[in-house]
Scaffold this motif. Structure first.
Motif, short mmCIF file in Angstrom:
data_model
loop_
_atom_site.label_atom_id
_atom_site.label_comp_id
_atom_site.label_asym_id
_atom_site.label_seq_id
_atom_site.Cartn_x
_atom_site.Cartn_y
_atom_site.Cartn_z
N ASN A 59 1.01 -1.24 -0.04
CA ASN A 59 -0.15 -0.03 0.00
C ASN A 59 0.80 1.28 0.05
N LEU A 62 2.36 1.85 -3.74
CA LEU A 62 1.49 2.14 -4.68
C LEU A 62 1.00 3.38 -4.60
N THR A 63 1.20 3.91 -3.29
CA THR A 63 0.54 5.41 -3.02
C THR A 63 1.65 6.41 -2.80
N ARG A 74 6.20 1.18 -18.12
CA ARG A 74 6.50 0.49 -17.11
C ARG A 74 7.87 0.32 -16.47
N GLY A 102 1.36 -7.49 -6.46
CA GLY A 102 0.77 -6.13 -6.38
C GLY A 102 1.42 -4.98 -7.52
N GLN A 105 0.25 -5.98 -10.85
CA GLN A 105 -1.32 -5.84 -11.04
C GLN A 105 -1.58 -4.35 -11.12
N SER A 106 -0.64 -3.56 -10.67
CA SER A 106 -0.94 -2.16 -10.71
C SER A 106 -0.56 -1.60 -12.24
N LYS A 108 2.16 -0.54 -13.33
CA LYS A 108 3.31 0.37 -13.27
C LYS A 108 4.73 -0.33 -13.39
#
Length: 209
Positions: A59, A62-63, A74, A102, A105-106, A108
């Motif tokens: 978390n 990703l933030t 990417r 994660g 799946q993002s 990025k």
């Protein structure tokens, strides 16, 4: 031997009492919070701990916008060394796997398995297939040519540290720190860092391994 009803009831009561006692001892497994600090008794790590620490780190990553590549596209991320600096045996891949999933799946980042900080995260088949370039049994046009592998842009490294402290009242506090760093390989600059903590409280007679 004929068992009378009073004797049978006595045996049943003893058995039930022992069962309730054992269940009560084995089910008191909790995280340390301000509300249950006096009751938590487990000192080791389990799958729930891995899930919690990895999700917190994911978390944060990703933030943080660290994976937002200027101009779009990417990043290629390599998994560097994951050091276990604790008294217990930990499969660090369990912690890293959720973060890898994660990132993919993002949308990025992609993760390279051509290079890594240890052999566990390298796919040997990538290089085994390239050794077939001179083998006449294989269609050479189906074998990856030279210069087709992507070098990583970023490296994800980490460490799991441990701290044990006595807290009085025959208790000891064990803290596990999951520390991760995302580094730009070209510049050597850290783009992102995070530390997730799992705290356990238990008897001084308990062990953390």
């Amino acid at each position: 031997m004929k068992i009378t009803k009073p004797f049978y009831k006595t045996i049943t009561a003893i058995t039930l009492g022992l069962t309730l006692t054992l269940v009560g001892c084995s089910s008191n497994v909790e995280y340390v919070t301000k509300d249950n600090a006096e009751d938590a008794v487990t000192l080791g790590l389990d799958n729930q701990d891995f899930e919690q620490a990895a999700q917190e780190s994911l978390n944060s990553l990703l933030t943080s916008n660290a994976l937002n590549k200027p101009g779009g596209g990417r990043y290629v991320v390599a998994i560097g060394k994951m050091i276990n600096d604790t008294t217990i045996r930990i499969d660090t891949d369990m912690l890293v796997k959720k973060i890898r999933i994660g990132m993919l799946q993002s949308g990025k980042a992609v993760v390279t398995t051509a290079v890594a900080g240890d052999n566990k995260n390298v796919d040997d088949l990538i290089y085994d297939v390239r050794e077939l370039r001179d083998n006449d049994e294989f269609k050479q046009q189906t074998i990856a040519g030279k210069g087709t592998l992507y070098a990583p842009d970023l490296s994800l490294t980490g460490k799991i540290a441990q701290r044990i402290a006595r807290t009085g009242k025959n208790k000891q506090l064990v803290e596990y720190y999951l520390q991760l760093t995302l580094t730009d390989i070209k510049s050597g600059l850290a783009y992102w860092e995070n530390e997730s903590v799992v705290r356990k409280l238990g008897s001084n007679k308990s062990t953390a391994w």
